[in-house]
Write a protein that holds these residues in place. Structure first.
Motif, PDB file in Angstrom:
ATOM      1  N   LYS A 155      60.081 117.367 -17.294  1.00  0.00           N
ATOM      2  CA  LYS A 155      58.619 117.352 -17.313  1.00  0.00           C
ATOM      3  C   LYS A 155      58.105 115.933 -17.088  1.00  0.00           C
ATOM      4  O   LYS A 155      57.137 115.729 -16.366  1.00  0.00           O
ATOM      5  CB  LYS A 155      58.084 117.885 -18.648  1.00  0.00           C
TER       6      LYS A 155
ATOM      7  N   LEU B  83      58.388 115.065 -13.458  1.00  0.00           N
ATOM      8  CA  LEU B  83      57.389 115.787 -12.684  1.00  0.00           C
ATOM      9  C   LEU B  83      56.016 115.125 -12.815  1.00  0.00           C
ATOM     10  O   LEU B  83      55.331 114.892 -11.820  1.00  0.00           O
ATOM     11  CB  LEU B  83      57.314 117.256 -13.117  1.00  0.00           C
ATOM     12  N   VAL B  84      55.639 114.791 -14.032  1.00  0.00           N
ATOM     13  CA  VAL B  84      54.351 114.134 -14.264  1.00  0.00           C
ATOM     14  C   VAL B  84      54.320 112.780 -13.564  1.00  0.00           C
ATOM     15  O   VAL B  84      53.327 112.426 -12.923  1.00  0.00           O
ATOM     16  CB  VAL B  84      54.065 113.993 -15.780  1.00  0.00           C
ATOM     17  N   SER B  85      55.404 112.051 -13.647  1.00  0.00           N
ATOM     18  CA  SER B  85      55.483 110.748 -12.985  1.00  0.00           C
ATOM     19  C   SER B  85      55.336 110.890 -11.474  1.00  0.00           C
ATOM     20  O   SER B  85      54.611 110.123 -10.832  1.00  0.00           O
ATOM     21  CB  SER B  85      56.810 110.076 -13.330  1.00  0.00           C
ATOM     22  N   ALA B  86      56.007 111.877 -10.896  1.00  0.00           N
ATOM     23  CA  ALA B  86      55.918 112.114  -9.457  1.00  0.00           C
ATOM     24  C   ALA B  86      54.508 112.528  -9.057  1.00  0.00           C
ATOM     25  O   ALA B  86      53.989 112.083  -8.022  1.00  0.00           O
ATOM     26  CB  ALA B  86      56.919 113.182  -9.032  1.00  0.00           C
ATOM     27  N   MET B  87      53.855 113.332  -9.883  1.00  0.00           N
ATOM     28  CA  MET B  87      52.486 113.755  -9.598  1.00  0.00           C
ATOM     29  C   MET B  87      51.529 112.570  -9.671  1.00  0.00           C
ATOM     30  O   MET B  87      50.617 112.443  -8.844  1.00  0.00           O
ATOM     31  CB  MET B  87      52.058 114.863 -10.561  1.00  0.00           C
ATOM     32  N   MET B  88      51.725 111.697 -10.649  1.00  0.00           N
ATOM     33  CA  MET B  88      50.883 110.515 -10.785  1.00  0.00           C
ATOM     34  C   MET B  88      51.047 109.601  -9.574  1.00  0.00           C
ATOM     35  O   MET B  88      50.065 109.074  -9.042  1.00  0.00           O
ATOM     36  CB  MET B  88      51.207 109.765 -12.075  1.00  0.00           C
ATOM     37  N   LYS B  89      52.278 109.424  -9.132  1.00  0.00           N
ATOM     38  CA  LYS B  89      52.535 108.578  -7.966  1.00  0.00           C
ATOM     39  C   LYS B  89      51.883 109.172  -6.729  1.00  0.00           C
ATOM     40  O   LYS B  89      51.251 108.458  -5.941  1.00  0.00           O
ATOM     41  CB  LYS B  89      54.037 108.420  -7.743  1.00  0.00           C
ATOM     42  N   LYS B  90      52.001 110.482  -6.558  1.00  0.00           N
ATOM     43  CA  LYS B  90      51.408 111.145  -5.404  1.00  0.00           C
ATOM     44  C   LYS B  90      49.892 110.956  -5.413  1.00  0.00           C
ATOM     45  O   LYS B  90      49.286 110.633  -4.379  1.00  0.00           O
ATOM     46  CB  LYS B  90      51.756 112.632  -5.399  1.00  0.00           C
ATOM     47  N   HIS B  91      49.266 111.127  -6.558  1.00  0.00           N
ATOM     48  CA  HIS B  91      47.817 110.947  -6.679  1.00  0.00           C
ATOM     49  C   HIS B  91      47.436 109.501  -6.377  1.00  0.00           C
ATOM     50  O   HIS B  91      46.470 109.246  -5.655  1.00  0.00           O
ATOM     51  CB  HIS B  91      47.346 111.340  -8.078  1.00  0.00           C
TER      52      HIS B  91
END
Length: 101
Positions: free
Chosen positions: A12, A15-23
């Motif tokens: 998790k 996943l959150v880290s990857a989502m933050m980077k994408k944003h």
């Protein structure tokens, strides 16, 4: 069971880290680049603070800055230089503090 819970928590977190980077890459950085160009054109005194802010935001992605800022190679070089300068200043400050004690 405890190990499985730990692995799920770790997944998790990734996943959150990857989502933050994408944003950050898709939404925030393009806006900051546009703001940088506007401040440059206006020769605005807040340009330095913006560069400091961008360097701080991208500090965790230092190895990937050139990929993230593929459209603005000059900005990538400037941010990497600013980060290097900040690291050297922090080291000097630590050495001074260590010598003072």
């Amino acid at each position: 069971a405890t190990q499985a819970v730990a692995e799920v928590a770790k997944a998790k977190g990734k996943l959150v880290s990857a989502m933050m980077k994408k944003h950050l890459v898709e939404s925030v950085i393009p806006l900051l680049i546009e703001l940088k160009h506007m401040l440059q054109e206006a020769r605005h005194p807040m340009l330095g603070q913006l560069m400091t802010c961008m360097a701080a935001m991208l500090k965790d992605y230092k190895a990937e800055i050139e990929d993230i800022l593929v459209t603005d190679k000059q900005l990538a070089k400037e941010l990497l230089f600013d980060m290097k300068q900040a690291e050297q200043a922090a080291k000097q400050q630590q050495q001074q503090q260590a010598g003072a004690t």
